[in-house]
Scaffold this motif. Sequence first.
Motif, PDB file in Angstrom:
ATOM      1  N   PRO A  33       0.745  -1.285  -0.122  1.00  0.00           N
ATOM      2  CA  PRO A  33       0.144   0.008   0.117  1.00  0.00           C
ATOM      3  C   PRO A  33       0.875   1.476  -0.107  1.00  0.00           C
ATOM      4  CG  PRO A  33      -1.050  -1.713   1.518  1.00  0.00           C
ATOM      5  CD  PRO A  33       0.376  -2.426   1.096  1.00  0.00           C
ATOM      6  N   PRO A  34       1.980   1.289   0.931  1.00  0.00           N
ATOM      7  CA  PRO A  34       2.644   2.662   0.760  1.00  0.00           C
ATOM      8  C   PRO A  34       3.352   2.990  -0.507  1.00  0.00           C
ATOM      9  CG  PRO A  34       3.055   1.626   2.816  1.00  0.00           C
ATOM     10  CD  PRO A  34       2.357   0.657   1.762  1.00  0.00           C
ATOM     11  N   CYS A  35       3.622   1.788  -1.458  1.00  0.00           N
ATOM     12  CA  CYS A  35       4.241   1.684  -2.714  1.00  0.00           C
ATOM     13  C   CYS A  35       3.170   2.578  -3.693  1.00  0.00           C
ATOM     14  CB  CYS A  35       4.760   0.504  -3.255  1.00  0.00           C
ATOM     15  SG  CYS A  35       5.918  -0.345  -2.343  1.00  0.00           S
ATOM     16  N   LYS A  36       2.148   1.943  -3.501  1.00  0.00           N
ATOM     17  CA  LYS A  36       0.837   2.578  -4.381  1.00  0.00           C
ATOM     18  C   LYS A  36       0.496   4.059  -4.004  1.00  0.00           C
ATOM     19  CE  LYS A  36      -1.140  -1.929  -5.099  1.00  0.00           C
ATOM     20  NZ  LYS A  36      -2.486  -2.755  -4.706  1.00  0.00           N
ATOM     21  N   ALA A  37       0.770   4.200  -2.755  1.00  0.00           N
ATOM     22  CA  ALA A  37       0.324   5.779  -2.302  1.00  0.00           C
ATOM     23  C   ALA A  37       1.638   6.743  -2.886  1.00  0.00           C
ATOM     24  CB  ALA A  37       0.477   5.873  -0.824  1.00  0.00           C
ATOM     25  N   ILE A  38       2.659   6.258  -2.841  1.00  0.00           N
ATOM     26  CA  ILE A  38       3.690   7.406  -3.238  1.00  0.00           C
ATOM     27  C   ILE A  38       4.126   7.233  -4.724  1.00  0.00           C
ATOM     28  CG2 ILE A  38       5.722   5.606  -3.149  1.00  0.00           C
ATOM     29  CD1 ILE A  38       5.743   9.512  -1.478  1.00  0.00           C
ATOM     30  N   ALA A  39       3.648   6.459  -5.496  1.00  0.00           N
ATOM     31  CA  ALA A  39       3.826   6.037  -6.938  1.00  0.00           C
ATOM     32  C   ALA A  39       3.558   7.391  -7.832  1.00  0.00           C
ATOM     33  CB  ALA A  39       3.143   4.789  -7.537  1.00  0.00           C
ATOM     34  N   PRO A  40       2.297   8.067  -7.657  1.00  0.00           N
ATOM     35  CA  PRO A  40       2.195   9.112  -8.275  1.00  0.00           C
ATOM     36  C   PRO A  40       3.066  10.246  -8.185  1.00  0.00           C
ATOM     37  CG  PRO A  40      -0.065   8.400  -7.321  1.00  0.00           C
ATOM     38  CD  PRO A  40       1.156   7.460  -6.815  1.00  0.00           C
ATOM     39  N   VAL A  41       3.534  10.610  -6.972  1.00  0.00           N
ATOM     40  CA  VAL A  41       4.387  11.649  -6.416  1.00  0.00           C
ATOM     41  C   VAL A  41       5.641  11.232  -7.192  1.00  0.00           C
ATOM     42  CG1 VAL A  41       5.780  12.404  -4.395  1.00  0.00           C
ATOM     43  CG2 VAL A  41       3.212  11.823  -4.233  1.00  0.00           C
ATOM     44  N   PHE A  42       6.357  10.076  -7.044  1.00  0.00           N
ATOM     45  CA  PHE A  42       7.481   9.907  -7.760  1.00  0.00           C
ATOM     46  C   PHE A  42       7.466   9.960  -9.237  1.00  0.00           C
ATOM     47  CE2 PHE A  42      10.231   6.607  -9.898  1.00  0.00           C
ATOM     48  CZ  PHE A  42      11.478   7.027  -9.313  1.00  0.00           C
ATOM     49  N   GLU A  43       6.225   9.427  -9.927  1.00  0.00           N
ATOM     50  CA  GLU A  43       6.335   9.554 -10.997  1.00  0.00           C
ATOM     51  C   GLU A  43       6.094  11.342 -11.684  1.00  0.00           C
ATOM     52  OE1 GLU A  43       2.819   7.028 -12.067  1.00  0.00           O
ATOM     53  OE2 GLU A  43       3.879   5.424 -11.374  1.00  0.00           O
ATOM     54  N   MET A  77       9.912  -2.328   1.061  1.00  0.00           N
ATOM     55  CA  MET A  77       9.261  -1.480   0.121  1.00  0.00           C
ATOM     56  C   MET A  77       8.455  -0.343   0.649  1.00  0.00           C
ATOM     57  SD  MET A  77      10.542  -4.235  -1.026  1.00  0.00           S
ATOM     58  CE  MET A  77       9.214  -5.647  -0.478  1.00  0.00           C
ATOM     59  N   PRO A  78       8.336   0.843   0.238  1.00  0.00           N
ATOM     60  CA  PRO A  78       9.145   1.266  -0.792  1.00  0.00           C
ATOM     61  C   PRO A  78      10.653   1.636  -0.404  1.00  0.00           C
ATOM     62  CG  PRO A  78       7.772   3.113  -0.282  1.00  0.00           C
ATOM     63  CD  PRO A  78       7.375   1.837   0.316  1.00  0.00           C
ATOM     64  N   THR A  79      11.688   1.230  -1.416  1.00  0.00           N
ATOM     65  CA  THR A  79      12.927   2.009  -0.891  1.00  0.00           C
ATOM     66  C   THR A  79      13.476   2.731  -2.411  1.00  0.00           C
ATOM     67  OG1 THR A  79      13.597   0.130   0.416  1.00  0.00           O
ATOM     68  CG2 THR A  79      15.358   1.224  -0.813  1.00  0.00           C
ATOM     69  N   GLY A 136       6.248   1.479   5.551  1.00  0.00           N
ATOM     70  CA  GLY A 136       6.682   0.806   4.225  1.00  0.00           C
ATOM     71  C   GLY A 136       6.538  -0.646   4.957  1.00  0.00           C
ATOM     72  N   TYR A 137       6.929  -1.609   4.090  1.00  0.00           N
ATOM     73  CA  TYR A 137       7.008  -3.028   4.409  1.00  0.00           C
ATOM     74  C   TYR A 137       8.261  -3.746   4.293  1.00  0.00           C
ATOM     75  CZ  TYR A 137       1.931  -2.820   4.324  1.00  0.00           C
ATOM     76  OH  TYR A 137       0.572  -2.478   4.632  1.00  0.00           O
ATOM     77  N   ARG A 138       8.547  -4.493   5.360  1.00  0.00           N
ATOM     78  CA  ARG A 138       9.892  -5.267   5.129  1.00  0.00           C
ATOM     79  C   ARG A 138       9.631  -6.734   5.152  1.00  0.00           C
ATOM     80  NH1 ARG A 138      14.023  -2.801   6.824  1.00  0.00           N
ATOM     81  NH2 ARG A 138      13.836  -0.811   7.959  1.00  0.00           N
ATOM     82  N   THR A 139      10.713  -7.349   4.242  1.00  0.00           N
ATOM     83  CA  THR A 139      10.562  -8.756   4.311  1.00  0.00           C
ATOM     84  C   THR A 139      11.484  -9.467   5.164  1.00  0.00           C
ATOM     85  OG1 THR A 139      12.160  -8.628   2.468  1.00  0.00           O
ATOM     86  CG2 THR A 139       9.933  -8.521   1.610  1.00  0.00           C
ATOM     87  N   HIS A 140      11.177 -10.414   5.953  1.00  0.00           N
ATOM     88  CA  HIS A 140      11.811 -11.478   7.031  1.00  0.00           C
ATOM     89  C   HIS A 140      11.636 -12.688   6.570  1.00  0.00           C
ATOM     90  CE1 HIS A 140      12.621  -7.776   9.197  1.00  0.00           C
ATOM     91  NE2 HIS A 140      11.614  -7.414   9.000  1.00  0.00           N
ATOM     92  N   VAL A 144       6.283 -10.842   5.037  1.00  0.00           N
ATOM     93  CA  VAL A 144       6.077  -9.311   4.939  1.00  0.00           C
ATOM     94  C   VAL A 144       5.459  -8.739   6.259  1.00  0.00           C
ATOM     95  CG1 VAL A 144       5.050  -7.561   3.692  1.00  0.00           C
ATOM     96  CG2 VAL A 144       5.730  -9.747   2.594  1.00  0.00           C
ATOM     97  N   LYS A 145       6.259  -7.813   6.652  1.00  0.00           N
ATOM     98  CA  LYS A 145       5.888  -7.379   7.904  1.00  0.00           C
ATOM     99  C   LYS A 145       5.715  -5.458   7.764  1.00  0.00           C
ATOM    100  CE  LYS A 145       7.520 -10.494  10.980  1.00  0.00           C
ATOM    101  NZ  LYS A 145       8.539 -10.794  12.258  1.00  0.00           N
ATOM    102  N   SER A 146       4.624  -5.130   8.235  1.00  0.00           N
ATOM    103  CA  SER A 146       4.511  -3.541   8.191  1.00  0.00           C
ATOM    104  C   SER A 146       5.523  -2.981   8.893  1.00  0.00           C
ATOM    105  CB  SER A 146       3.165  -3.138   8.377  1.00  0.00           C
ATOM    106  OG  SER A 146       2.974  -1.790   8.360  1.00  0.00           O
ATOM    107  N   THR A 147       6.204  -1.774   8.731  1.00  0.00           N
ATOM    108  CA  THR A 147       7.045  -0.979   9.546  1.00  0.00           C
ATOM    109  C   THR A 147       6.308   0.275   9.974  1.00  0.00           C
ATOM    110  OG1 THR A 147       7.919   0.086   7.530  1.00  0.00           O
ATOM    111  CG2 THR A 147       8.921  -2.041   8.662  1.00  0.00           C
TER     112      THR A 147
END
Length: 147
Positions: A33-43, A77-79, A136-140, A144-147
């Motif tokens: 979800p944070p990746c989707k939220a920031i995508a328009p800003v990055f683009e 993610m995102p990084t 963001g989300y981390r992989t362990h 996947v865990k939310s941060t």
Amino acid sequence: MAKYVAVNSVGDLDSLLSKHEYTIIDFWATWCPPCKAIAPVFEKLASEHATSGKIAFAKVDVDAQPQVAKRYQISAMPTFLLLQRSEVKKAVRGANAAAIKSLITYARKKNDGQEVSEEEEKAYSQLEFGGGGGGGYRTHGGTVKST
């Protein structure tokens, strides 16, 4: 130049890095979800600041391109990474628009041969430790865990 490049292989990335002094990469995942939220800003930032031969913007889907994510040891993610040619200079973890803008400012100043003050360098160096804020989300071990 396109707004950003969707990296589809290690070769794509290597080619992009060889053609630009600086590259800002968004490592993302479709399920994040944070990746989707920031995508328009990055683009939007990419469309405003991409400069042929100088600053490029790229997006890497970590699930589709695990070898690229592994190369840079992406575990959250995102990084966002700022690379000068192929060397990582700065990193932002989490969906933090202000920190991403700081990466762009840093790259533009360095690319234009401008001095970066000691205070600015200190602020930029803090980016390496996360960008704070946006989650963001981390992989362990595959979980996947939310941060």
